[in-house]
Design a protein around this motif. Sequence first.
Motif, PDB file in Angstrom:
ATOM      1  N   THR A  77       6.481 -18.884  11.648  1.00  0.00           N
ATOM      2  CA  THR A  77       5.923 -18.528   9.871  1.00  0.00           C
ATOM      3  C   THR A  77       5.490 -17.468  10.960  1.00  0.00           C
ATOM      4  N   ARG A  78       5.532 -17.131  11.546  1.00  0.00           N
ATOM      5  CA  ARG A  78       4.395 -16.254  12.435  1.00  0.00           C
ATOM      6  C   ARG A  78       5.175 -14.444  11.649  1.00  0.00           C
ATOM      7  N   SER A  79       4.393 -13.469  11.628  1.00  0.00           N
ATOM      8  CA  SER A  79       5.342 -11.783  11.093  1.00  0.00           C
ATOM      9  C   SER A  79       4.782 -11.321  12.252  1.00  0.00           C
TER      10      SER A  79
ATOM     11  N   ASP B  84       7.988  -6.911 -16.339  1.00  0.00           N
ATOM     12  CA  ASP B  84       7.071  -8.600 -16.925  1.00  0.00           C
ATOM     13  C   ASP B  84       5.783  -7.875 -16.586  1.00  0.00           C
ATOM     14  N   PRO B  85       4.555  -8.801 -17.256  1.00  0.00           N
ATOM     15  CA  PRO B  85       3.223  -8.587 -16.974  1.00  0.00           C
ATOM     16  C   PRO B  85       3.343  -9.128 -15.855  1.00  0.00           C
ATOM     17  N   LEU B  86       4.251 -10.298 -15.190  1.00  0.00           N
ATOM     18  CA  LEU B  86       3.953 -11.075 -14.034  1.00  0.00           C
ATOM     19  C   LEU B  86       4.403  -9.988 -12.920  1.00  0.00           C
ATOM     20  N   ARG B  87       5.292  -8.850 -13.351  1.00  0.00           N
ATOM     21  CA  ARG B  87       5.708  -8.497 -12.016  1.00  0.00           C
ATOM     22  C   ARG B  87       5.724  -8.208 -11.151  1.00  0.00           C
ATOM     23  N   GLY B  88       5.523  -8.626  -9.480  1.00  0.00           N
ATOM     24  CA  GLY B  88       5.039  -8.670  -7.903  1.00  0.00           C
ATOM     25  C   GLY B  88       4.422  -9.819  -8.486  1.00  0.00           C
ATOM     26  N   LEU B  89       4.218 -10.420  -9.259  1.00  0.00           N
ATOM     27  CA  LEU B  89       3.966 -12.243  -8.615  1.00  0.00           C
ATOM     28  C   LEU B  89       4.527 -12.901  -8.121  1.00  0.00           C
TER      29      LEU B  89
ATOM     30  N   VAL C 119       6.271 -14.678  -1.685  1.00  0.00           N
ATOM     31  CA  VAL C 119       5.987 -12.477  -2.296  1.00  0.00           C
ATOM     32  C   VAL C 119       5.219 -11.844  -1.601  1.00  0.00           C
ATOM     33  N   GLY C 120       4.194 -12.446  -1.247  1.00  0.00           N
ATOM     34  CA  GLY C 120       2.839 -11.879  -0.260  1.00  0.00           C
ATOM     35  C   GLY C 120       3.452 -11.429   1.186  1.00  0.00           C
ATOM     36  N   ARG C 121       3.985 -11.937   1.227  1.00  0.00           N
ATOM     37  CA  ARG C 121       5.047 -11.769   3.114  1.00  0.00           C
ATOM     38  C   ARG C 121       5.626 -11.055   3.010  1.00  0.00           C
ATOM     39  N   ARG C 122       5.777  -9.940   3.099  1.00  0.00           N
ATOM     40  CA  ARG C 122       6.453  -8.867   3.173  1.00  0.00           C
ATOM     41  C   ARG C 122       6.295  -8.171   4.333  1.00  0.00           C
ATOM     42  N   ARG C 123       6.399  -8.766   5.913  1.00  0.00           N
ATOM     43  CA  ARG C 123       7.678  -8.685   6.823  1.00  0.00           C
ATOM     44  C   ARG C 123       7.694  -9.816   7.446  1.00  0.00           C
ATOM     45  N   ALA C 124       8.809  -9.371   8.316  1.00  0.00           N
ATOM     46  CA  ALA C 124      10.226 -10.700   9.683  1.00  0.00           C
ATOM     47  C   ALA C 124       9.109 -11.063   9.592  1.00  0.00           C
ATOM     48  N   THR C 125       9.432 -12.681   9.581  1.00  0.00           N
ATOM     49  CA  THR C 125       9.281 -13.341  10.259  1.00  0.00           C
ATOM     50  C   THR C 125      10.051 -14.164  11.718  1.00  0.00           C
ATOM     51  N   VAL C 126       8.808 -14.849  12.608  1.00  0.00           N
ATOM     52  CA  VAL C 126       9.752 -15.318  13.529  1.00  0.00           C
ATOM     53  C   VAL C 126      11.606 -15.963  12.853  1.00  0.00           C
ATOM     54  N   GLY C 127      11.234 -16.890  12.258  1.00  0.00           N
ATOM     55  CA  GLY C 127      12.300 -17.788  11.426  1.00  0.00           C
ATOM     56  C   GLY C 127      13.523 -17.151  10.948  1.00  0.00           C
TER      57      GLY C 127
ATOM     58  N   SER D 208      11.815  -1.039   0.504  1.00  0.00           N
ATOM     59  CA  SER D 208      12.456  -1.474   0.071  1.00  0.00           C
ATOM     60  C   SER D 208      12.630  -2.761   0.797  1.00  0.00           C
ATOM     61  N   PHE D 209      12.461  -3.015   1.765  1.00  0.00           N
ATOM     62  CA  PHE D 209      12.876  -4.481   2.702  1.00  0.00           C
ATOM     63  C   PHE D 209      11.279  -5.210   2.571  1.00  0.00           C
ATOM     64  N   GLU D 210      10.569  -4.398   2.191  1.00  0.00           N
ATOM     65  CA  GLU D 210       9.426  -5.070   1.400  1.00  0.00           C
ATOM     66  C   GLU D 210       9.637  -6.717   1.065  1.00  0.00           C
ATOM     67  N   PRO D 211       9.916  -6.131  -0.187  1.00  0.00           N
ATOM     68  CA  PRO D 211      10.157  -7.396  -1.470  1.00  0.00           C
ATOM     69  C   PRO D 211      10.919  -8.020  -0.884  1.00  0.00           C
ATOM     70  N   LEU D 212      12.481  -7.851  -0.135  1.00  0.00           N
ATOM     71  CA  LEU D 212      13.435  -8.620   0.031  1.00  0.00           C
ATOM     72  C   LEU D 212      13.377  -9.839   1.182  1.00  0.00           C
ATOM     73  N   TYR D 213      11.777  -9.259   2.122  1.00  0.00           N
ATOM     74  CA  TYR D 213      11.735  -9.871   3.133  1.00  0.00           C
ATOM     75  C   TYR D 213      10.352 -11.100   2.262  1.00  0.00           C
ATOM     76  N   GLY D 214      10.237 -10.337   1.404  1.00  0.00           N
ATOM     77  CA  GLY D 214       9.497 -11.411   0.899  1.00  0.00           C
ATOM     78  C   GLY D 214       9.633 -12.386  -0.122  1.00  0.00           C
ATOM     79  N   TYR D 215      10.957 -12.421  -0.452  1.00  0.00           N
ATOM     80  CA  TYR D 215      11.604 -13.364  -1.203  1.00  0.00           C
ATOM     81  C   TYR D 215      12.400 -14.238   0.091  1.00  0.00           C
ATOM     82  N   LEU D 216      13.428 -13.305   0.778  1.00  0.00           N
ATOM     83  CA  LEU D 216      13.736 -14.282   2.334  1.00  0.00           C
ATOM     84  C   LEU D 216      12.523 -15.277   2.895  1.00  0.00           C
ATOM     85  N   ASN D 217      11.876 -15.128   3.057  1.00  0.00           N
ATOM     86  CA  ASN D 217      10.382 -16.151   3.354  1.00  0.00           C
ATOM     87  C   ASN D 217      10.134 -16.818   2.255  1.00  0.00           C
ATOM     88  N   ASP D 218      10.140 -16.986   1.369  1.00  0.00           N
ATOM     89  CA  ASP D 218       9.979 -18.127   0.159  1.00  0.00           C
ATOM     90  C   ASP D 218       8.292 -17.673   0.074  1.00  0.00           C
TER      91      ASP D 218
END
Length: 696
Positions: free
Chosen positions: A179-181, A51-56, A129-137, A117-127
């Motif tokens: 939403t604070r990292s 997919d040329p948009l992979r990562g976005l 993709v650019g926020r790849r760390r855990a947040t307070v929520g 591998s936790f980065e994309p998972l956290y990005g998905y859960l944070n809605d």
Amino acid sequence: MTTHTHPHARPGPLSGPAEPAEALLVRLARLRERIAVLVDRRAAGDPTAEDPLRGLYLSEEAVRRYLAAPAGPVPAGVSEGEAPPDERDAGQVARLGLGELDTAILFLALAPDVDRSFEPLYGYLNDDVGRRRATVGLALDLCGVPAHRPGARARFHAGAPLTARGLLVVEEPERPFLTRSLRVPDRVVAHLLGDDTPDPDLAPHLHPLPPAPHGGPNPDDPDDPGGEAEFASFTGRLAAHLARPGPGTVYLRERREGEGAACAAAALRAAGFGALRFDGPDEQAAALVREARLGGHALLVAPLPADPGPLLRELTAAPDVPVLLADPRPYDPHWCSRDPLVLDAPHRRTGTLPAWSAALTAPADGRTGAPAEVPGFDLAATVAPYRLGGERLERAARAARDLAAFDGMPLTPGHVRLAARRQSASGLEKHARRIRPDVDWSDLVLPAAPLTQLHELALRARHRERVLGDWRLSAGGGRGRGVLGLFAGESGTGKTLSAEVVAAELGLDLYVVQLSSVVDKYVGETEKNLERIFTEADRTDAVLLFDEADAVFGKRSEVKDSHDRYANMESAYLLQRLESFDGIALLTTNLRANIDEAFTRRLDLVVDFPFPDAGQRLALWRHGLERVPTAEGTHAGLAPLAREFELAGGSIRSAVVTAAYLAAGRDGVVTPADLLEGARREYRKAGRLVPGEGSW
């Protein structure tokens, strides 16, 4: 293998061998192979690989693949030692004082720093993709805690255990709270992975504890001359205090630099504590406390910064970390609101003969090496003037042995003295001129009485600790253990030279106080300048010389105006300061009557330097000509010269120098006429009538 040479490379020796470059190319080739294996493994089964948009964005299918993917093998080419270490046991988390919820938050926050591998998972859960760390929520959701509960939200406040102890950083304060990292500092992650390397910012300010002394008096000896019994008793009580739960902060006021640190180190060893010794800025106090908690260490801070308030406030706020502070200043309650336990560090004789002997004969190459040879000279007389102890004594001993090895000869008193003087380098040069003594007793031509007193002065300097300390002959009242002497006599009678000889006999540097850097026209500034000098001299093994001392130590006068009042204040300050002085100070004056009697009473010795008689003048002429080439019969004519010209030693030396220049100018040797001309010039300089002008 073909070696390619750059077209502009210079031929010959400057081009160097090709092997290091080839080895680097091999390493890079292996790294490329490992990267290729890792890329292939991650791309396998990835529906978005093309997919040329992979990562976005992340599709649901990709997220489920991340969740279902088992931990794969380590890519080929990883060498031993690169695999992550085992996780620490639960005891370390307990040492950090964290509850179950705080521990869960900590580990989910650091997950992306350990497994990417936790980065994309956290990005998905944070809605996002650019926020790849855990947040307070996200952290509260993963822990199953409702986000509206005040107690749950308080886990992320500045005063909460995780954040207050530097284990967790809540970033982006401008964003909504949920939403604070969350970020775990790299040092905390490294510790939990098994790496105990100190924080790089702290490392330059962390030092080992002062070493335990090699030797010393027996603390069980009732005649213990070094204060070891008192020291051992105090450190035992301090060790028992540190072993209690939550010992808090202890402030040790030391009389001499290093005493408090040595006492603290002995107590920490007795209590079985590992310790971090810190001497950095207060901005690093929070990181220092965190480092102590991570390693289960105590803290030793010595010396304290100029303004210790911010540092003390940070350290006293951590009652679970044992903290020991050592400084010569008295504790000031304004420094912090939580007062530490304030104690006076016991005074302990430094630089004892057993300590020097053990340090100089310790194995040169570590504990397993062969001991060095016992010095073949009077070590007691050599080291008596020095008050080095602990680390500085150890360093001086090592330096002395290194100097002897460099010279290719056995250890000598000169090596020990030179090494000890270098450990006593001080800030006195800001206010005084340093003289490295290059004279000895043979350079003095004095009557027996003042010469005997000078020898006694050196003897007092050597044995003051025994007489005033061990035998308790100090007068009390806060009086110091200094040695004070006054040299009185006309100009040129040998006062300054005698001070240099005494310093040379003791193996110390001579510092001549520059009165221009001391006397100040503004009220109170002279006293401040003198206090800086005395304070520095107290902590330095050196001889302090106040030349023309009557300019500072003059008589007090009747108060007729404000100038008299302030002049008397300076004298009163000096009288008080001399009482508590611990160093060696010599005063010279041309007019003894100008020195206040109160100063004279506080002096150990007053040495009168008489004007030389004819016999002494003859000896001075001969001494001055010892290394000077002279014409035949010159020495035979010195007797009438000494008899006719009444010159002091300084003037005789000047006359010899004049004669030497006259001889050097004609490329010859010194003659009686040259010496006569030199003596006449000294008379003319003084405005005196030249005896026997033209008839001698």
